[in-house]
Design an enzyme around this catalytic site. Structure first.
Site, PDB file in Angstrom:
ATOM      1  N   PRO A  21     -54.481 -19.969   3.468  1.00  0.00           N
ATOM      2  CA  PRO A  21     -53.462 -20.341   4.452  1.00  0.00           C
ATOM      3  C   PRO A  21     -54.143 -20.969   5.657  1.00  0.00           C
ATOM      4  CG  PRO A  21     -53.885 -17.983   4.554  1.00  0.00           C
ATOM      5  CD  PRO A  21     -54.696 -18.519   3.409  1.00  0.00           C
ATOM      6  N   GLU A  23     -53.332 -23.104   9.398  1.00  0.00           N
ATOM      7  CA  GLU A  23     -52.363 -23.521  10.410  1.00  0.00           C
ATOM      8  C   GLU A  23     -52.202 -25.039  10.440  1.00  0.00           C
ATOM      9  OE1 GLU A  23     -49.886 -22.989  13.970  1.00  0.00           O
ATOM     10  OE2 GLU A  23     -50.336 -21.943  12.107  1.00  0.00           O
ATOM     11  N   GLN A  89     -47.698 -15.740   4.207  1.00  0.00           N
ATOM     12  CA  GLN A  89     -48.614 -15.056   5.122  1.00  0.00           C
ATOM     13  C   GLN A  89     -47.955 -14.889   6.488  1.00  0.00           C
ATOM     14  OE1 GLN A  89     -52.052 -16.317   7.407  1.00  0.00           O
ATOM     15  NE2 GLN A  89     -53.342 -15.038   6.117  1.00  0.00           N
ATOM     16  N   CYS A 120     -57.254 -13.816  11.853  1.00  0.00           N
ATOM     17  CA  CYS A 120     -57.256 -15.007  12.702  1.00  0.00           C
ATOM     18  C   CYS A 120     -58.168 -14.774  13.903  1.00  0.00           C
ATOM     19  CB  CYS A 120     -55.846 -15.331  13.176  1.00  0.00           C
ATOM     20  SG  CYS A 120     -55.791 -16.755  14.301  1.00  0.00           S
ATOM     21  N   ASN A 223     -64.171 -15.213   0.821  1.00  0.00           N
ATOM     22  CA  ASN A 223     -63.729 -16.439   1.484  1.00  0.00           C
ATOM     23  C   ASN A 223     -64.791 -16.882   2.489  1.00  0.00           C
ATOM     24  OD1 ASN A 223     -61.562 -17.097   4.211  1.00  0.00           O
ATOM     25  ND2 ASN A 223     -61.886 -18.527   2.562  1.00  0.00           N
TER      26      ASN A 223
END
Length: 335
Positions: A21, A23, A89, A120, A223
């Protein structure tokens, strides 16, 4: 508890390859572009943009927020065709808002899972006690996970980091493993690093070892700094994860899940892919005010060939999808 038969986390499919995901990146238009350029089996899960639970629960904020969860009919068809799951998410710090948002998502939308953002690193998000800040607030993190779990039968996962100011893998992963979660996605940096430095895959491997030492089977997805499917599979084998999530790697190669290198993609294909993206972006009803968001994609398609820099410069001067589309069509006509 979720229906295990419909839970992709527990279906036994391994490895799980995911598109992160991001932004203002992974909206329905970009996800569809990626899906169109994906080989069967090369991608298993995609995620929506970062969606605020506070926004979803606010009478006026919902209208400005809910578009982040939009899935077009054409994307939905491709998800089904390619056997790819889609996860919503969400983020925030109010357990009641998580409960209400997840109830709404589960009842009104067709998603395959819910992912809670606890990773985040953006300072204003962390300053408000959201995202990575939850790593240092176990009681609130537990409340949020419990509220989310109570609100849905969909599988629930957490995407997070190694720590806030220091690497804190042992404590934080041990805590998450005690929660009613179906999956953990672990980015190999602390919040303080943002996107700087190298992702620490040895710490991701440590998280896997902690899980194994407890005799648990909750999937852990690694990740950070993965730029090809070959690298993804190598990392899975080397570090013992149940899969890999790819984020920024898609910017260096939009055809990554087609298992092609950028230099293998013709100029015509590059332009056609950008035209497709522009058309999809326009089709979803995005306002002209949002057009600058689309410009961040120009470089990933228009690069690596003679004249790319000049064409890209001209594209950056456009102010509407129509202008950009006309410029690209004229370029191809005289190429």
């Amino acid at each position: 508890m979720p229906d295990v038969s419909k839970n992709f986390w527990t279906s036994g499919q391994r490895p799980l390859l995911m598109l992160a995901p991001m932004e203002d990146v992974t909206d329905t238009a970009f996800r569809e572009v990626v899906l169109r350029n994906t080989n069967p089996g090369a991608l298993n899960v995609v995620f929506t943009e970062f969606t605020s639970t506070d926004g979803l629960c606010h009478p006026k904020g919902r209208e400005a927020t809910i578009h982040r969860l939009y899935v077009s009919d054409t994307e939905r068809a491709l998800l089904k065709e390619k056997g790819v799951k889609i996860v919503a998410q969400i983020w925030g710090n109010n357990p009641t808002h998580f409960y209400d948002s997840v109830r709404m998502i589960s009842q009104e939308m067709a998603f395959d899972g819910i992912d809670i953002n606890m990773g985040c690193p953006v300072r204003k998000v962390v300053a408000n006690g959201c995202g990575s800040a939850l790593i240092d607030d176990e009681p609130l993190a537990a409340e949020i996970i419990a509220a989310t779990r109570e609100a849905t039968s969909l599988p629930v996962s957490v995407k997070t980091r190694l720590g806030v100011k220091i690497v804190d893998t042992e404590r934080w992963i041990s805590f998450l493993l005690e929660q009613p979660l179906d999956g953990i996605i672990l980015h190999g940096r602390i919040q303080k690093q943002m996107s700087e430095g190298d992702a620490d895959w040895n710490e991701i491997a440590r998280a896997v070892a902690i899980r194994n030492s407890k005799g648990l089977s909750i999937p852990i997805i690694g990740n950070g700094d993965v730029f090809s499917l070959e690298q993804a599979h190598n990392n899975i084998k080397k570090y013992g994860t149940d899969g890999v999530m790819i984020g920024r790697g898609i910017f260096s190669n939009p055809w990554l899940f087609a298992e092609k290198l950028p230099q293998e993609i013709s100029i015509q294909k590059r332009v056609d892919t950008l035209l497709t993206h522009i058309n999809l972006f326009e089709k979803k009803g995005t306002s002209i005010k949002a057009f600058p968001v689309l410009k961040r994609f120009f470089k990933i398609y228009i690069s690596g060939f003679n004249g790319a820099a000049e064409l890209r410069s001209q594209l950056m001067q456009t102010s509407t999808p129509s202008e950009a589309r006309n410029l690209l069509n004229n370029f191809i006509a005289v190429a």
